[in-house]
Design a protein around this motif. Structure first.
Motif, PDB file in Angstrom:
ATOM      1  N   ILE A 162      62.408  30.498  82.336  1.00 46.89           N
ATOM      2  CA  ILE A 162      61.326  29.831  81.599  1.00 46.89           C
ATOM      3  C   ILE A 162      61.672  29.754  80.111  1.00 46.89           C
ATOM      4  O   ILE A 162      61.508  28.703  79.481  1.00 46.89           O
ATOM      5  N   LEU A 163      62.161  30.858  79.557  1.00 44.17           N
ATOM      6  CA  LEU A 163      62.568  30.842  78.147  1.00 44.17           C
ATOM      7  C   LEU A 163      63.703  29.855  77.903  1.00 44.17           C
ATOM      8  O   LEU A 163      63.685  29.099  76.929  1.00 44.17           O
TER       9      LEU A 163
ATOM     10  N   GLY B  81      65.594  25.245  75.525  1.00 40.22           N
ATOM     11  CA  GLY B  81      66.413  24.062  75.774  1.00 40.22           C
ATOM     12  C   GLY B  81      65.650  22.774  75.527  1.00 40.22           C
ATOM     13  O   GLY B  81      66.160  21.844  74.910  1.00 40.22           O
ATOM     14  N   GLY B  82      64.408  22.711  75.989  1.00 39.75           N
ATOM     15  CA  GLY B  82      63.591  21.512  75.788  1.00 39.75           C
ATOM     16  C   GLY B  82      63.326  21.224  74.320  1.00 39.75           C
ATOM     17  O   GLY B  82      63.420  20.081  73.865  1.00 39.75           O
ATOM     18  N   LEU B  83      63.016  22.266  73.582  1.00 39.07           N
ATOM     19  CA  LEU B  83      62.763  22.098  72.151  1.00 39.07           C
ATOM     20  C   LEU B  83      64.018  21.648  71.421  1.00 39.07           C
ATOM     21  O   LEU B  83      63.995  20.693  70.633  1.00 39.07           O
TER      22      LEU B  83
ATOM     23  N   LEU C  55      69.102  33.844  74.354  1.00 31.31           N
ATOM     24  CA  LEU C  55      68.733  34.800  75.403  1.00 31.31           C
ATOM     25  C   LEU C  55      69.712  35.964  75.463  1.00 31.31           C
ATOM     26  O   LEU C  55      69.317  37.109  75.670  1.00 31.31           O
ATOM     27  N   THR C  56      70.988  35.680  75.262  1.00 32.45           N
ATOM     28  CA  THR C  56      72.000  36.735  75.296  1.00 32.45           C
ATOM     29  C   THR C  56      71.827  37.691  74.127  1.00 32.45           C
ATOM     30  O   THR C  56      72.018  38.904  74.277  1.00 32.45           O
TER      31      THR C  56
END
Length: 113
Positions: free
Chosen positions: A4-5, A10-12, A46-47
């Motif tokens: 989800i994150l 990614g979308g933004l 995320l990493t």
């Protein structure tokens, strides 16, 4: 939760890079800003949260090496297409060893510990 994150980040970022791509001329170059940078940014974000800054420094360095290898490959394909005008697919497939050899050389000279 990570998916989800990644989707939200990614979308933004895709939206921001799509706007940048529309502002750049020629428009064919604008597509460069649509995919790879957003995936890399989401993955590194995320990493960083999971593994810390030292780990993503290695990941980012590897991404830069891959980008350099792809750039060399793209330049070679472009040169061959302009010089001898073969079919695009044939040139792209035939020159893939250039990409792999460049990546292997960068790994051997820069990334290997």
């Amino acid at each position: 939760m990570d998916a989800i994150l990644r989707f939200l980040i990614g979308g933004l970022v895709v939206s921001v890079f799509a706007i940048l791509g529309d502002m750049i001329k020629p428009e064919s170059l604008g597509g460069v800003f649509a995919a790879a940078p957003t995936i890399a940014f989401a993955t590194l974000s995320l990493t960083l949260h999971k593994h810390g800054a030292a780990y993503i420094a290695i990941e980012a360095r590897s991404m830069v090496a891959g980008a350099i290898a792809f750039f060399v490959y793209a330049c070679c394909v472009s040169f061959i297409l302009v010089r001898w005008r073969p079919k695009s697919l044939m040139a792209a497939i035939t020159l893939m060893p250039v990409w792999f050899a460049t990546a292997a050389a960068i790994w051997a000279l820069w990334l290997r510990r």
